[in-house]
Enzyme design. Sequence first.
Site, PDB file in Angstrom:
ATOM      1  N   TRP A  62     -19.714  17.526   7.388  1.00  0.00           N
ATOM      2  CA  TRP A  62     -18.685  17.054   6.460  1.00  0.00           C
ATOM      3  C   TRP A  62     -18.846  17.670   5.072  1.00  0.00           C
ATOM      4  O   TRP A  62     -19.950  17.719   4.543  1.00  0.00           O
ATOM      5  CB  TRP A  62     -18.757  15.521   6.321  1.00  0.00           C
ATOM      6  CG  TRP A  62     -18.210  14.803   7.499  1.00  0.00           C
ATOM      7  CD1 TRP A  62     -17.938  15.345   8.717  1.00  0.00           C
ATOM      8  CD2 TRP A  62     -17.884  13.413   7.573  1.00  0.00           C
ATOM      9  NE1 TRP A  62     -17.447  14.376   9.561  1.00  0.00           N
ATOM     10  CE2 TRP A  62     -17.416  13.182   8.881  1.00  0.00           C
ATOM     11  CE3 TRP A  62     -17.933  12.362   6.674  1.00  0.00           C
ATOM     12  CZ2 TRP A  62     -17.000  11.923   9.302  1.00  0.00           C
ATOM     13  CZ3 TRP A  62     -17.525  11.115   7.092  1.00  0.00           C
ATOM     14  CH2 TRP A  62     -17.057  10.896   8.403  1.00  0.00           C
ATOM     15  N   THR A  87       0.864  -1.177   0.000  1.00  0.00           N
ATOM     16  CA  THR A  87       0.000   0.000   0.000  1.00  0.00           C
ATOM     17  C   THR A  87       0.905   1.234   0.000  1.00  0.00           C
ATOM     18  O   THR A  87       2.096   1.121   0.304  1.00  0.00           O
ATOM     19  CB  THR A  87      -0.889   0.033   1.250  1.00  0.00           C
ATOM     20  OG1 THR A  87      -0.030   0.075   2.397  1.00  0.00           O
ATOM     21  CG2 THR A  87      -1.771  -1.188   1.345  1.00  0.00           C
ATOM     22  N   LYS A 120     -14.002  18.788   7.806  1.00  0.00           N
ATOM     23  CA  LYS A 120     -15.017  18.811   8.863  1.00  0.00           C
ATOM     24  C   LYS A 120     -15.249  20.247   9.289  1.00  0.00           C
ATOM     25  O   LYS A 120     -14.526  20.807  10.104  1.00  0.00           O
ATOM     26  CB  LYS A 120     -14.570  17.933  10.035  1.00  0.00           C
ATOM     27  CG  LYS A 120     -14.395  16.488   9.593  1.00  0.00           C
ATOM     28  CD  LYS A 120     -13.961  15.591  10.724  1.00  0.00           C
ATOM     29  CE  LYS A 120     -13.500  14.258  10.167  1.00  0.00           C
ATOM     30  NZ  LYS A 120     -12.098  14.218   9.757  1.00  0.00           N
ATOM     31  N   GLU A 126      -5.697  -3.333  -1.616  1.00  0.00           N
ATOM     32  CA  GLU A 126      -6.260  -4.401  -0.770  1.00  0.00           C
ATOM     33  C   GLU A 126      -7.357  -5.199  -1.481  1.00  0.00           C
ATOM     34  O   GLU A 126      -7.820  -6.200  -0.967  1.00  0.00           O
ATOM     35  CB  GLU A 126      -6.825  -3.800   0.527  1.00  0.00           C
ATOM     36  CG  GLU A 126      -5.758  -3.358   1.527  1.00  0.00           C
ATOM     37  CD  GLU A 126      -5.337  -1.917   1.360  1.00  0.00           C
ATOM     38  OE1 GLU A 126      -5.472  -1.384   0.246  1.00  0.00           O
ATOM     39  OE2 GLU A 126      -4.857  -1.317   2.345  1.00  0.00           O
TER      40      GLU A 126
HETATM   41  P1  ADP Z   1      -3.039   4.575  -2.504  1.00  0.00           P
HETATM   42  O1  ADP Z   1      -3.922   5.617  -3.139  1.00  0.00           O
HETATM   43  O2  ADP Z   1      -3.053   4.671  -1.024  1.00  0.00           O
HETATM   44  O3  ADP Z   1      -1.738   4.443  -3.198  1.00  0.00           O
HETATM   45  P2  ADP Z   1      -4.398   2.497  -3.836  1.00  0.00           P
HETATM   46  O4  ADP Z   1      -3.667   2.648  -5.107  1.00  0.00           O
HETATM   47  O5  ADP Z   1      -4.730   1.167  -3.344  1.00  0.00           O
HETATM   48  O6  ADP Z   1      -3.645   3.157  -2.686  1.00  0.00           O
HETATM   49  O7  ADP Z   1      -5.649   3.429  -3.915  1.00  0.00           O
HETATM   50  C1  ADP Z   1      -6.849   3.154  -3.311  1.00  0.00           C
HETATM   51  C2  ADP Z   1      -7.632   4.395  -3.095  1.00  0.00           C
HETATM   52  O8  ADP Z   1      -7.698   5.202  -4.261  1.00  0.00           O
HETATM   53  C3  ADP Z   1      -9.077   4.118  -2.748  1.00  0.00           C
HETATM   54  O9  ADP Z   1      -9.224   3.780  -1.404  1.00  0.00           O
HETATM   55  C4  ADP Z   1      -9.730   5.438  -3.118  1.00  0.00           C
HETATM   56  O10 ADP Z   1      -9.600   6.388  -2.085  1.00  0.00           O
HETATM   57  C5  ADP Z   1      -8.937   5.903  -4.288  1.00  0.00           C
HETATM   58  N1  ADP Z   1      -9.631   5.590  -5.537  1.00  0.00           N
HETATM   59  C6  ADP Z   1      -9.432   4.564  -6.372  1.00  0.00           C
HETATM   60  N2  ADP Z   1     -10.249   4.649  -7.437  1.00  0.00           N
HETATM   61  C7  ADP Z   1     -11.000   5.758  -7.264  1.00  0.00           C
HETATM   62  C8  ADP Z   1     -12.035   6.400  -8.007  1.00  0.00           C
HETATM   63  N3  ADP Z   1     -12.459   5.932  -9.158  1.00  0.00           N
HETATM   64  N4  ADP Z   1     -12.578   7.513  -7.481  1.00  0.00           N
HETATM   65  C9  ADP Z   1     -12.161   8.020  -6.317  1.00  0.00           C
HETATM   66  N5  ADP Z   1     -11.188   7.485  -5.581  1.00  0.00           N
HETATM   67  C10 ADP Z   1     -10.610   6.361  -6.038  1.00  0.00           C
END
Ligand code: ADP
Length: 543
Positions: free
Chosen positions: A444, A186, A439, A331
């Site tokens: 929100w 992650t 917030k 995840e």
């Molecule tokens: P990180 O962003 O922490 O590197 P990931 O690549 O696993 O980790 O990204 C997951 C996160 O990206 C999701 O929990 C969400 O917040 C965001 N995300 C992914 N796809 C979308 C989308 N289509 N619209 C908004 N947010 C998104």
Amino acid sequence: MNGLMMQQPLLVSSLLTHAERHHGDQQIVSRRVEGDIHRYSYRELAERARRLASALDLLGISEDGCVGTLAWNGYRHLELYYGVSGSGRVLHTLNPRLHADQMSWIANHAEDEVLFFDASFLPQVEAIAERVKSIRHFVLLADRSAMPASSKIPKLLCYEDLIEQANPDFEWPLLDEQRASSLCYTSGTTGNPKGVLYSHRSTVLHSMAVALPDALSCSAAEVILPVVPMFHVNAWGLPYAACMVGAKLVFPGPALDGKSLYELFESEGVTVSAGVPTVWQGLLTYVEAIGRSFSTMHRTIIGGSACPPAMMRAFQENHGVQVLHAWGMTELSPLGTACVLKPSQQRLTTEQRYAIQGKQGRAVFGIDMKIVGADGAELPWDGKTSGELLVRGPWVVGEYLHGEGGSPLVDGWFPTGDVATICPEGFMQITDRAKDVIKSGGEWIGSIDLENIAMSHPAVAMAACIAARHAKWDERPLLIVVKKPGAELSREEVLQFYEGKIAKWWTPDDVVFVDAIPLGATGKMLKQRLREQFQNHLLGERA
Ligand code: ADP
């Protein structure tokens, strides 16, 4: 009574065996680090992946050892996808955009035994080589003629030499489908990165779901170009799904600028692509600047962060390219939802359809989801009430590598850290990441909406909305804007642009113009960095 069907494990190698037998002539085209175009078939991919698996034996890599990669999207990286996992080892795709400290921390944590890397990453590898004691071999993804005359890395191995000596008839072992196949970390925006260890079973099931028509819709008729890197959650599963259906694959290598991508789309007849919004920004700007359009591309998958509606309109209205908005995370292997309209919604007005397309979509089969309030109780699917999004399914993380952080699950569900609504038809919409929510006086405000509106202004190239500390309301929205080159835009014009589009109290308190918004290793805006810089802006004490 048990069913009486064959017991066949779901294995990554079975995807390749299928492609070799049933789509052997199908093409895989790659722009190489060297700059030229390489093409071969699934049949050749399969043979070279077998050689690689046998080479790992020759190198003495443990039977279930971790194999690190630091590579662009290309055929050799694909050989690693199959050769490593197929042999029972764990493919660990490192993100080259990470800082050397993070990269060596992750490689040590994963206990990578060997590192395969593209020539462009030699400096990064030299920077970490000494710091990762578990790595016993360094292999440059190149042929002999491209090997450097000297390197700080002792005994640098040549990939082509290595696989040439290996066995092309290597037999894929019959593994337990629960065995680990690949590993991604992650991003670690909160604390250290955590390892998500996928299994053969989760990977194959995820590929089937990815390929479904109402998901990313992969078939033998498509020419798929994943712009999303193979080091970003397995390029969203496309390298597996393409093999499963026998689609032609096109890899862009390191050339991710608008011009190079566009040329490859056109010369290879690409029909489907996938990537984060920031990549498409560059491509659209280029295509519009040269006054051209796409002659074969009909669909693009946009995810990783919210797709701004303005981008969706530009693709669909100016170029006839359908945008498929999708959501997922490391995840989740990563696919969770895809936004494909239901038949009844096709009859809606254009504006109503856009409103649905802006959502992150419906759960693909295999993923169940719900939203919950602060007390953990499930919230209604009314499209208005927002709460934390929880998911579960056979390709959702159960626990992190080495049990890091304890069990992430709550009553068998994985809390995503995203805040979302779900409408009665089952379309989920992310309003924010929990840590980005603003917030204001106990209420929100979702930052994504505010960013989308700003980005639909013709003079705005990019916009991020963050929570800034406020004397009266605790937090208020602050908009950070990058103007398009040469565009004139004032703070007042931006704020006026919000009028009538949102509740008045949602309007950002101020606008800050910057030259660039920092992007993270996967191309997403680094809001944490902006918060550090601008959180006191509304208190009058600029950082
Ligand atoms: P990180 O962003 O922490 O590197 P990931 O690549 O696993 O980790 O990204 C997951 C996160 O990206 C999701 O929990 C969400 O917040 C965001 N995300 C992914 N796809 C979308 C989308 N289509 N619209 C908004 N947010 C998104």
